[in-house]
Design a protein around this motif. Structure first.
Motif, mmCIF file in Angstrom:
data_model
loop_
_atom_site.group_PDB
_atom_site.id
_atom_site.type_symbol
_atom_site.label_atom_id
_atom_site.label_comp_id
_atom_site.label_asym_id
_atom_site.label_seq_id
_atom_site.Cartn_x
_atom_site.Cartn_y
_atom_site.Cartn_z
ATOM 1 N N GLU A 210 0.835 -1.192 0.000
ATOM 2 C CA GLU A 210 0.000 0.000 0.000
ATOM 3 C C GLU A 210 0.873 1.246 0.000
ATOM 4 N N PHE A 211 0.401 2.271 -0.682
ATOM 5 C CA PHE A 211 1.009 3.594 -0.588
ATOM 6 C C PHE A 211 -0.036 4.514 0.031
ATOM 7 N N ILE A 212 0.312 5.111 1.162
ATOM 8 C CA ILE A 212 -0.623 5.948 1.891
ATOM 9 C C ILE A 212 0.057 7.263 2.245
ATOM 10 N N LYS A 283 9.166 5.741 -3.795
ATOM 11 C CA LYS A 283 8.831 6.403 -5.049
ATOM 12 C C LYS A 283 7.340 6.208 -5.244
ATOM 13 N N PRO A 284 6.534 7.226 -4.939
ATOM 14 C CA PRO A 284 5.082 7.058 -4.999
ATOM 15 C C PRO A 284 4.623 6.679 -6.405
ATOM 16 N N PRO A 285 3.527 5.935 -6.494
ATOM 17 C CA PRO A 285 3.000 5.578 -7.811
ATOM 18 C C PRO A 285 2.513 6.803 -8.564
ATOM 19 N N SER A 286 2.306 6.643 -9.844
ATOM 20 C CA SER A 286 1.846 7.738 -10.691
ATOM 21 C C SER A 286 0.561 8.329 -10.135
ATOM 22 N N GLY A 287 0.505 9.644 -10.073
ATOM 23 C CA GLY A 287 -0.681 10.319 -9.570
ATOM 24 C C GLY A 287 -0.632 10.636 -8.090
ATOM 25 N N MET A 288 0.410 10.173 -7.411
ATOM 26 C CA MET A 288 0.550 10.422 -5.975
ATOM 27 C C MET A 288 1.822 11.219 -5.744
ATOM 28 N N ASP A 293 -1.584 17.045 -0.721
ATOM 29 C CA ASP A 293 -2.113 18.373 -0.984
ATOM 30 C C ASP A 293 -3.348 18.581 -0.122
ATOM 31 N N THR A 294 -3.155 19.171 1.034
ATOM 32 C CA THR A 294 -4.248 19.335 1.983
ATOM 33 C C THR A 294 -4.048 20.594 2.795
ATOM 34 N N ASP A 295 -5.142 21.106 3.328
ATOM 35 C CA ASP A 295 -5.071 22.296 4.181
ATOM 36 C C ASP A 295 -4.765 21.937 5.625
ATOM 37 N N ILE A 296 -4.835 20.641 5.935
ATOM 38 C CA ILE A 296 -4.586 20.201 7.300
ATOM 39 C C ILE A 296 -3.099 20.350 7.622
#
Length: 520
Positions: A210-212, A283-288, A293-296
């Motif tokens: 998993e990539f989280i 190395k995150p998968p494509s699209g990650m 990208d969050t305001d938190i």
């Protein structure tokens, strides 16, 4: 003299029968090529698609693999059939959920999202659409059985060598998966106490990737065993113990793929074994992206040493039940992080912490630290440009470079070779080197107070010729804590054991924790 047509056909058939087993890396790359939009479009729109499989074969060559169109077609058909078998099993009411190797990757191509299934594409793979099996039903089916792929027996780990010395906690002298490609159905629950859930071999062990985002940073998690989500697992099937590995630096989870499989196998499949990467050490998968990208507002310095400690605690809070008993296994700087976790979160139900080649004091004063501290603290930025330029090289060239660096190993772990390719990513390397620079500055005094408070839970394992935590450190801590379980390696295992001694280390740890397992 030219060979006759019959002789050529016989030779081709013999070559196919001798086709080597598919490695995990090959299968993942094959799925990636298959999932390209142009390839799927061609398979979907054309019944005669031999040219498409030539294209797939070329795509594999571009990634450093030598697989002909026939081998690619047969392997893809095997993967599709395994996926279909799993889907059909899950569609039966009352049946326990099942999965297969690479299920998530296959589902992204064949099944769409988790809640919807693109009927046209899925039907075409079942032969119900205008394109029989999306190109798998062509004229070559008649001789398909000629291909004897030893990978059909789920042959095992793939390959990616640990760069034993490219960085930090890995040794600096010259030397050089993931789930197997067999798509075997994985058992779906329980603690593995029945014979049916105990792994017959390491190659049959279910492993999920998993990539989280954790603390706002990209994180890779590898999970051994059928428990994909401990928070959602019913209490009656919840395991009594979780083994969690805290890696060294580079903290890429893939380096520990063979290790967690071997450990899970040694534990008879009774307990989940997970490894969580350091924040940004992947190395995150494509699209990650590398950051969310969050305001938190997340940690201000999640990629630094102390940010990595909070990163692991946050992972536990969000992914593991509060009352779950834990065995923490730290490696190198992961040992420092483990001790800090026990200090900062005394509520953790830690039964045992195994500290392998522990860099818990005076890192900058160690033989390796004296060599690298000036580079890591003052000159690391000059390394970014070469890494950036190397990132444009073809995968096969990168793989050859990694193998050359690790050429001194007699039996390199192939999983670490594959993982080392991530070190051609500038973002990943920057996070690795930044954390390393902080280690040199912040890992100074041994935390004897925390060690004393948890001494009965700790096992230390030092190396005889370890340039990061030399034998002198072993002798001193042994003198300070004579009643502690503090061991010195007599097997010649290197600091970066994941390169070539994962199974041996897993076997030792299995023996060391038997006392707590018998009390559960």
């Amino acid at each position: 003299m030219q060979s006759s047509s019959a002789e050529v056909t016989m030779m081709e058939s013999q070559n196919r029968k001798r086709a080597p087993a598919w490695t995990e890396r090959e299968v993942r790359d094959l799925i990636a090529v298959w999932g390209e939009e142009s390839v799927l479009s061609e398979l979907h729109s054309s019944f005669r698609n031999a040219k498409t499989f030539v294209k797939i074969s070329q795509g594999m060559k571009d990634r450093g693999h030598n697989r002909d169109p026939k081998q690619c077609r047969v392997k893809l058909k095997e993967l599709r059939q395994a996926y279909q078998k799993t889907r059909e099993a899950n569609s039966r009411s009352g049946s326990e959920p099942q999965t297969c190797r690479f299920y998530d990757e296959l589902h992204a191509i064949l099944g769409g999202s988790a809640t919807t299934t693109p009927a046209v594409l899925f039907d075409s793979f079942n032969g119900d659409g205008g394109n029989t099996e999306a190109g798998f039903g062509d004229e070559e089916d008649d001789d398909e059985e000629e291909v004897v792929d030893s990978s059909q027996q789920a042959s095992g780990e793939t390959s990616f060598p640990d760069s034993q010395e490219l960085f930090l906690t890995l040794d600096l002298e010259p030397v050089p998966p993931e789930p197997t490609q067999g798509c075997l159905l994985d058992p779906a629950g329980g603690e593995g106490t029945s014979e049916s859930t105990r792994p017959g071999s390491e190659e049959q062990i279910p492993l999920y990737e998993e990539f989280i985002y954790c603390c706002g940073a990209a994180t890779q998690v590898l999970k051994c065993g059928p428990w994909k989500d401990l928070l959602e697992t019913e209490s009656k099937t919840l395991p009594g113990l979780l083994f969690l590995i805290i890696p060294g630096n580079p903290g890429l989870a893939g380096y520990y793929r063979t290790f967690i499989r071997a450990l899970y196998h040694g534990l008879n499949g009774q307990y989940p074994v997970w490894v969580v990467s350091h924040a940004g050490h992947c190395k995150p998968p494509s699209g990650m992206g590398m950051t969310e990208d969050t305001d938190i507002k997340e940690l201000e310095d999640v990629f630094g040493l102390h940010g990595q400690i909070e990163h692991k605690l946050d992972f536990l809070r969000k992914n593991v039940p509060k009352d779950m008993k834990l065995v923490l296994i730290g490696h190198s700087i992961g040992c420092y992080i483990t001790l800090e976790m026990m200090k900062r979160a005394s509520e953790l139900q830690v039964l045992r912490s195994v500290l392998l080649f522990p860099t818990i004091e005076r890192m900058a004063q160690s033989p390796q630290g004296k060599l690298l501290t000036p580079v890591l603290c003052k000159l690391r930025y000059i390394l970014y440009m070469p890494v950036y330029l190397l990132s444009f090289l073809p995968e096969r060239v990168k793989t050859s470079m990694v193998r050359f660096v690790l050429r001194g190993l007699k039996c390199p772990d192939e999983a670490s070779i594959v993982t080392s390719l991530n070190l051609f990513s500038v973002d990943c390397v920057a996070n690795v080197l930044y954390m390393a620079s902080q280690e040199m500055m912040k890992v100074v005094e041994r935390d004897s107070t925390t060690i004393k408070q948890n001494l009965k839970k700790l096992i230390f394992y030092y190396g005889v010729a370890d340039n990061w935590c030399p034998q002198q450190y072993f002798e001193e801590i042994k003198m300070d804590f004579p009643d502690g379980d503090i061991r010195l390696c007599e097997k010649g295992i290197r600091h970066a054991f994941v390169l070539d001694a994962s199974r041996e280390m897993a076997a030792m740890i299995t023996d060391w924790v038997q006392d707590i397992l018998t009390r559960l």
